[in-house]
Write a protein that holds these residues in place. Sequence first.
Motif, PDB file in Angstrom:
ATOM      1  N   HIS A 208       0.688  -1.285   0.008  1.00 41.70           N
ATOM      2  CA  HIS A 208      -0.063   0.104   0.167  1.00 41.70           C
ATOM      3  C   HIS A 208       0.838   1.253   0.168  1.00 41.70           C
ATOM      4  N   ARG A 209       1.943   1.366   0.642  1.00 41.40           N
ATOM      5  CA  ARG A 209       2.549   2.454   0.761  1.00 41.40           C
ATOM      6  C   ARG A 209       3.562   2.895  -0.478  1.00 41.40           C
ATOM      7  N   THR A 210       3.664   2.056  -1.543  1.00 36.36           N
ATOM      8  CA  THR A 210       4.227   2.385  -2.870  1.00 36.36           C
ATOM      9  C   THR A 210       3.348   3.359  -3.571  1.00 36.36           C
ATOM     10  N   PRO A 211       3.776   4.290  -4.487  1.00 37.19           N
ATOM     11  CA  PRO A 211       3.200   5.223  -5.322  1.00 37.19           C
ATOM     12  C   PRO A 211       2.025   4.393  -6.149  1.00 37.19           C
ATOM     13  N   LEU A 212       2.489   3.325  -6.715  1.00 37.42           N
ATOM     14  CA  LEU A 212       1.809   2.710  -7.728  1.00 37.42           C
ATOM     15  C   LEU A 212       0.351   2.095  -7.109  1.00 37.42           C
ATOM     16  N   ARG A 213       0.464   1.724  -6.060  1.00 39.95           N
ATOM     17  CA  ARG A 213      -0.669   1.070  -5.408  1.00 39.95           C
ATOM     18  C   ARG A 213      -2.006   1.561  -5.407  1.00 39.95           C
ATOM     19  N   PRO A 214      -1.813   3.017  -5.225  1.00 43.65           N
ATOM     20  CA  PRO A 214      -3.081   3.748  -5.303  1.00 43.65           C
ATOM     21  C   PRO A 214      -3.565   4.084  -6.741  1.00 43.65           C
ATOM     22  N   LYS A 215      -2.918   4.123  -7.462  1.00 42.69           N
ATOM     23  CA  LYS A 215      -3.050   4.116  -9.086  1.00 42.69           C
ATOM     24  C   LYS A 215      -3.769   2.783  -9.598  1.00 42.69           C
ATOM     25  N   LEU A 216      -3.425   1.778  -8.907  1.00 44.16           N
ATOM     26  CA  LEU A 216      -3.982   0.361  -9.531  1.00 44.16           C
ATOM     27  C   LEU A 216      -5.303   0.162  -8.691  1.00 44.16           C
ATOM     28  N   ASP A 217      -5.481   0.543  -7.378  1.00 48.15           N
ATOM     29  CA  ASP A 217      -6.525   0.317  -6.548  1.00 48.15           C
ATOM     30  C   ASP A 217      -7.708   1.307  -7.244  1.00 48.15           C
ATOM     31  N   ARG A 218      -7.320   2.574  -7.824  1.00 47.77           N
ATOM     32  CA  ARG A 218      -8.348   3.119  -8.422  1.00 47.77           C
ATOM     33  C   ARG A 218      -8.626   2.738  -9.821  1.00 47.77           C
ATOM     34  N   MET A 219      -7.776   2.147 -10.621  1.00 41.20           N
ATOM     35  CA  MET A 219      -8.058   1.592 -11.704  1.00 41.20           C
ATOM     36  C   MET A 219      -8.866   0.378 -11.644  1.00 41.20           C
ATOM     37  N   LEU A 220      -8.617  -0.417 -10.660  1.00 37.26           N
ATOM     38  CA  LEU A 220      -9.606  -1.676 -10.180  1.00 37.26           C
ATOM     39  C   LEU A 220     -10.841  -1.304  -9.747  1.00 37.26           C
ATOM     40  N   SER A 221     -10.978  -0.163  -8.940  1.00 37.15           N
ATOM     41  CA  SER A 221     -12.362   0.127  -8.617  1.00 37.15           C
ATOM     42  C   SER A 221     -13.242   0.597  -9.569  1.00 37.15           C
ATOM     43  N   VAL A 222     -12.877   1.334 -10.627  1.00 34.23           N
ATOM     44  CA  VAL A 222     -13.670   2.266 -11.726  1.00 34.23           C
ATOM     45  C   VAL A 222     -13.877   1.017 -12.775  1.00 34.23           C
ATOM     46  N   HIS A 223     -12.881   0.029 -13.042  1.00 32.18           N
ATOM     47  CA  HIS A 223     -13.181  -0.598 -14.067  1.00 32.18           C
ATOM     48  C   HIS A 223     -13.626  -2.211 -13.825  1.00 32.18           C
ATOM     49  N   ARG A 224     -13.610  -2.523 -12.614  1.00 36.73           N
ATOM     50  CA  ARG A 224     -14.197  -4.091 -12.101  1.00 36.73           C
ATOM     51  C   ARG A 224     -15.388  -3.878 -12.419  1.00 36.73           C
ATOM     52  N   ARG A 225     -16.053  -5.317 -12.825  1.00 36.20           N
ATOM     53  CA  ARG A 225     -17.515  -5.317 -13.075  1.00 36.20           C
ATOM     54  C   ARG A 225     -18.041  -5.176 -11.400  1.00 36.20           C
ATOM     55  N   PRO A 226     -19.378  -4.183 -11.596  1.00 39.55           N
ATOM     56  CA  PRO A 226     -19.890  -3.923 -10.311  1.00 39.55           C
ATOM     57  C   PRO A 226     -20.640  -5.037  -9.742  1.00 39.55           C
ATOM     58  N   GLY A 227     -20.698  -5.265  -8.259  1.00 40.61           N
ATOM     59  CA  GLY A 227     -21.404  -6.498  -7.684  1.00 40.61           C
ATOM     60  C   GLY A 227     -20.573  -7.536  -7.398  1.00 40.61           C
ATOM     61  N   GLY A 228     -19.648  -7.790  -8.401  1.00 41.28           N
ATOM     62  CA  GLY A 228     -18.801  -9.062  -8.100  1.00 41.28           C
ATOM     63  C   GLY A 228     -19.589 -10.464  -8.474  1.00 41.28           C
ATOM     64  N   PRO A 229     -18.753 -11.598  -8.048  1.00 44.11           N
ATOM     65  CA  PRO A 229     -17.718 -11.703  -7.508  1.00 44.11           C
ATOM     66  C   PRO A 229     -16.390 -11.117  -8.066  1.00 44.11           C
ATOM     67  N   HIS A 230     -15.486 -10.533  -7.521  1.00 45.60           N
ATOM     68  CA  HIS A 230     -14.152 -10.102  -7.917  1.00 45.60           C
ATOM     69  C   HIS A 230     -13.176 -11.096  -7.847  1.00 45.60           C
ATOM     70  N   PRO A 231     -12.059 -10.922  -8.837  1.00 48.72           N
ATOM     71  CA  PRO A 231     -10.890 -11.748  -8.721  1.00 48.72           C
ATOM     72  C   PRO A 231     -10.256 -11.575  -7.416  1.00 48.72           C
ATOM     73  N   THR A 232      -9.573 -12.539  -6.789  1.00 44.78           N
ATOM     74  CA  THR A 232      -8.830 -12.511  -5.593  1.00 44.78           C
ATOM     75  C   THR A 232      -7.564 -12.148  -6.136  1.00 44.78           C
ATOM     76  N   ASP A 233      -6.987 -11.036  -5.715  1.00 43.95           N
ATOM     77  CA  ASP A 233      -5.727 -10.623  -5.811  1.00 43.95           C
ATOM     78  C   ASP A 233      -4.601 -11.113  -4.846  1.00 43.95           C
ATOM     79  N   ILE A 234      -3.445 -10.834  -5.185  1.00 48.45           N
ATOM     80  CA  ILE A 234      -2.358 -11.192  -4.132  1.00 48.45           C
ATOM     81  C   ILE A 234      -1.322 -10.100  -4.100  1.00 48.45           C
ATOM     82  N   GLN A 235      -0.973  -9.751  -2.581  1.00 51.93           N
ATOM     83  CA  GLN A 235      -0.242  -8.707  -2.431  1.00 51.93           C
ATOM     84  C   GLN A 235       1.358  -9.380  -2.488  1.00 51.93           C
ATOM     85  N   ALA A 236       2.205  -8.722  -2.999  1.00 44.97           N
ATOM     86  CA  ALA A 236       3.616  -9.034  -2.910  1.00 44.97           C
ATOM     87  C   ALA A 236       4.755  -8.036  -2.853  1.00 44.97           C
TER      88      ALA A 236
END
Length: 315
Positions: A208-236
């Motif tokens: 979360h503390r990397t500068p790329l993470r909020p950009k990714l989170d914003r992109m996923l929240s905007v473009h993922r299908r509403p309602g779900g179920p959503h893919p399960t991501d992995i943090q590394a």
Amino acid sequence: MAMASFLERNLTLRQLRLISQLGRTPSLSKSAELLNTTQPALSRSLAQLEATLQVRLFDRTTKRISPTPAGLSMIQHADRVLGELMLAEESLRDLRGGVSGELRLGILPVFSAQRLATAMLRASQMLPHVRLMVQTHEIEDLHGALQDGRIDLMLAHAEWTVDLNRVEVTPLYEEFSSIVAAPRHKLALKRSPTWAEAANERWVLPPHRTPLRPKLDRMLSVHRRPGGPHPTDIQADSASLALHLVRSSGLLWATANHYAEDYERRGLVRRIAMPGELLRGPMCAFRLRKEAMNTPTRVFLQCMQEASTGEVEAY
């Protein structure tokens, strides 16, 4: 060989010192005294200089002189040139004397290793008795180390907000992000994938503390299908682990373009032709203004700037 510019052919160091002195001391008589000349001689020198440049640099009265707009510009340039010469003299004096010590560098994991290595090797040749020490941390830790004096230079992106009254920032090179997948991934084989298609895949996410993470989170929240179920991501937070996950499990990963290019050349991944980058901006060198710019820091920054000229990199 390129032809010398008009100022290179016609402007002397003596004239630069004259311009600089008149910028600090708005009195012909006092300036003449400080330059070890007479007022008439100084006036003649100024008149000759203005005739050569074909522009009036200073307006004169019986008691004072004041710079014109052209004069203000030339004062600024003269001070910069003379200041650089003073720094060059200081560096030469230190290098002749065999400057020693250590220079502590703090870098982000995604900082260009090739550029850094090039700069370090060049600086080591010029500073054989200075030990270059490198620490790799995320941005918050680097900033804390810089503020506490545990590192001398922080090499990081400009996404981090700093107090410019306390920290001096030197731009080095521009970077952008790339998205990669396994070589046979359906999006890697597609000519024009969309963000909606990418968002509905599984991802390896950075911390979360990397500068790329909020950009990714914003992109996923905007473009993922509403309602779900959503893919399960992995943090590394490990590039090696992320690479293995991408290759073995079909996940997508956003990483530095210089890493992506290297992995792609080795046949490990393929860059996806997305319609834009998630993150683009400059990598910079940060240092505390209260600390004097010593010779090792100055030499390394010069080497880093020289190594940073070239193609656009990524993070």
